[in-house]
Design an enzyme around this catalytic site. Structure first.
Site, mmCIF file in Angstrom:
data_model
loop_
_atom_site.group_PDB
_atom_site.id
_atom_site.type_symbol
_atom_site.label_atom_id
_atom_site.label_comp_id
_atom_site.label_asym_id
_atom_site.label_seq_id
_atom_site.Cartn_x
_atom_site.Cartn_y
_atom_site.Cartn_z
ATOM 1 N N GLY A 34 0.828 -1.204 0.000
ATOM 2 C CA GLY A 34 0.000 0.000 0.000
ATOM 3 C C GLY A 34 0.853 1.239 0.000
ATOM 4 N N ASN A 108 -6.126 -5.181 7.425
ATOM 5 C CA ASN A 108 -5.892 -5.640 6.059
ATOM 6 C C ASN A 108 -7.028 -6.592 5.715
ATOM 7 O OD1 ASN A 108 -3.487 -7.869 4.462
ATOM 8 N ND2 ASN A 108 -4.839 -6.390 3.551
ATOM 9 N N TYR A 248 1.055 -12.927 -6.813
ATOM 10 C CA TYR A 248 1.503 -11.573 -7.115
ATOM 11 C C TYR A 248 1.788 -10.679 -5.914
ATOM 12 C CZ TYR A 248 1.135 -6.684 -8.603
ATOM 13 O OH TYR A 248 1.366 -5.360 -8.784
#
Ligand code: SF4
Length: 473
Positions: A34, A108, A248
């Site tokens: 982030g 999160n 990813y």
């Protein structure tokens, strides 16, 4: 770049004389999760203080700002947000003072029933400071009549559904909570006598902490002067670790869900090479996300790996596109082809995923312009056909190229000689015996936790609550 975007990285530490400094470093290591805002809250045992700012953690904090956060307990947050709700009010940690005392929270994930809970709370008189779903937990906590802090946390968290890896801070304790499905990672480590919790183990590596274990799905971990206590207040649920963390999101030097990201990601490439072999001269990764899978592909196929695309690592949010002669930089700002590697060669271009296809198309064009004879695109996960509702910013289904186009159409759109994806079976076999523990909904459209509204309003209202606030006011 055209990628799914993770929502956040979280970090917490208990029992360290430089808690805020350690948290700063932890957030630095988690910056890939982030980049919109960063924040740290710290307690000196008497008072919890918080500092939050927009931008990268290195820009948000300096020595002076960290000195304003004394104490031995701290939590921190790197936040990603969509453009619409990128504002300081939504930065975390969120700190409140209520009948149970001060509490700060970092989250999160994404709560699938945040909208319903928020509407109820507003009807009952709650006034929200932000458009973040996380604030719902704090309102539930503040309203709890439970006798102590831990019971109030359990009572409030029991009412939310979806994905949540939480770190919380009170005057005298650190609390970590993971949803019963375990969607997002959360690891526990030790640094001398201090306890550390964080999204990924790469944050522990930077500060010299040692990984101990994961916060278990459904676990509430309370760290105080009395030691570490583990509560299991939630009914068990099927595990649903996000497999996209391995594809990813997570850094390859991290362990998430107890597995090495590098090993899983390299394995994806090996399996892809076996499933989707092609005659070629060179394997070229799309940096950085395609590197591990490309190494696995090269290893399994015997085709040499070469860095035929070079990434400029210094392109940040501050890049201003000149209005003058050179326009429409697009992907060229971030990637540059190496002609000596590509010219006259049959190239296998390995990337981790295709979302809309816009960037992949530009990269194929760039590789061809550098002289490649053939370009074969190989993707180390299955076609992404469904949005994520569990803490990842994704486009609507209609914007996912694999949801709306056949493989033939995608190949034509990318102007590639061939395009091939890893199979779902191949993806799941890369995580080995743990395959049943993973969520793969963005590849299947089958969701482990129901979301209460239709996709369009959910994505708009729950993941992009600012839009909701505007349209509803
Ligand atoms: S839908 Fe995809 S991105 Fe979302 S949690 Fe599941 S695997 Fe991860």
């Amino acid at each position: 770049m055209d990628k799914f975007k993770d929502e956040c990285g979280v970090f917490g530490i208990f029992g360290h004389p430089e808690a805020a400094n350690m948290t700063y470093l932890g957030l630095y290591a988690l910056q890939h999760r982030g980049q919109e805002s960063a924040g740290i809250a710290a307690s000196d045992g008497e008072r919890v203080r918080v500092s939050r700012a927009m931008g990268y953690v290195a820009d948000a904090f300096d020595g002076e700002a960290l000195a304003q956060l004394p104490g031995t307990i701290a939590i921190g947050h790197d936040r990603y947000s969509t453009a619409g709700d990128s504002k300081l009010a939504n930065a975390q940690p969120i700190l409140i003072d209520c009948a149970h005392g001060q509490i700060a929270i970092c989250h999160n994930g994404n709560l699938v029933n945040a909208r319903e809970l928020r509407d109820d709370l507003v009807r009952q008189g709650s006034i929200f400071q932000s458009s973040s779903d996380t604030e719902v937990i704090l309102h539930l906590y503040a309203r709890s009549r439970a006798a102590n802090v831990e019971d109030a946390i359990v009572e409030s968290v029991s009412q939310v559904q979806g994905a949540f890896s939480l770190v919380m801070l009170t005057r005298d304790r650190l609390i970590a909570v993971r949803d019963p499905h375990g969607f997002r990672p959360l690891a526990v480590g030790r640094l001398g006598d201090a306890t550390v919790v964080c999204s990924e183990t790469c944050a522990m590596d930077l500060i010299g902490a040692t990984y101990v274990r994961d916060v278990e799905p459904g676990e509430v971990l309370v760290v105080s002067a009395d030691g570490m206590r583990s509560l299991k207040p939630f009914p068990p649920a099927p595990l649903a670790h996000c497999i996209f963390e391995h594809v990813y999101f997570a850094r390859p030097d991290s362990y998430v869900f107890g597995q090495s990201v590098n090993e899983v990601r390299t394995n994806l490439g090996r399996i892809l090479a076996r499933e989707q072999a092609v005659d070629a001269d060179v394997v070229v990764p799309v940096p950085d996300s395609g590197v591990c899978a490309a190494m696995g592909f090269a290893e399994a196929s015997g085709v040499p790996l070469r860095m035929g695309l070079i990434r400029n690592h210094y392109v940040g949010r501050t890049f201003i596109q000149p209005q003058s002669a050179i326009r429409h930089f697009g992907v060229k700002v971030k990637l540059n082809p190496v002609r000596s590697i590509l010219e006259g060669r049959r190239v296998v271009l390995v990337d981790d995923s295709i979302v809309r296809g816009t960037t992949s198309r530009k990269i194929v064009k760039m590789v061809r312009a550098a002289g490649a004879k053939e370009v074969h695109v190989r993707i180390s996960c299955p076609p992404t056909i469904s949005p994520c509702f569990y803490g990842v910013d994704t486009p609507r289904r209609a914007d996912l190229i694999a949801a709306t186009h056949t493989l033939e159409e995608i190949t034509k759109y990318l102007a590639a000689d061939s395009v091939a994806y890893l199979s779902l079976e191949g993806l799941l076999s890369a995580v080995g015996a743990e395959r049943q523990s993973y969520c793969s909904s963005c590849y299947t459209g089958v969701y482990p936790v129901a979301f209460p509204r239709d996709e369009a309003s959910y994505l708009q209202l729950a993941l992009k609550l600012d839009t909701e606030a505007v349209t509803r006011s």
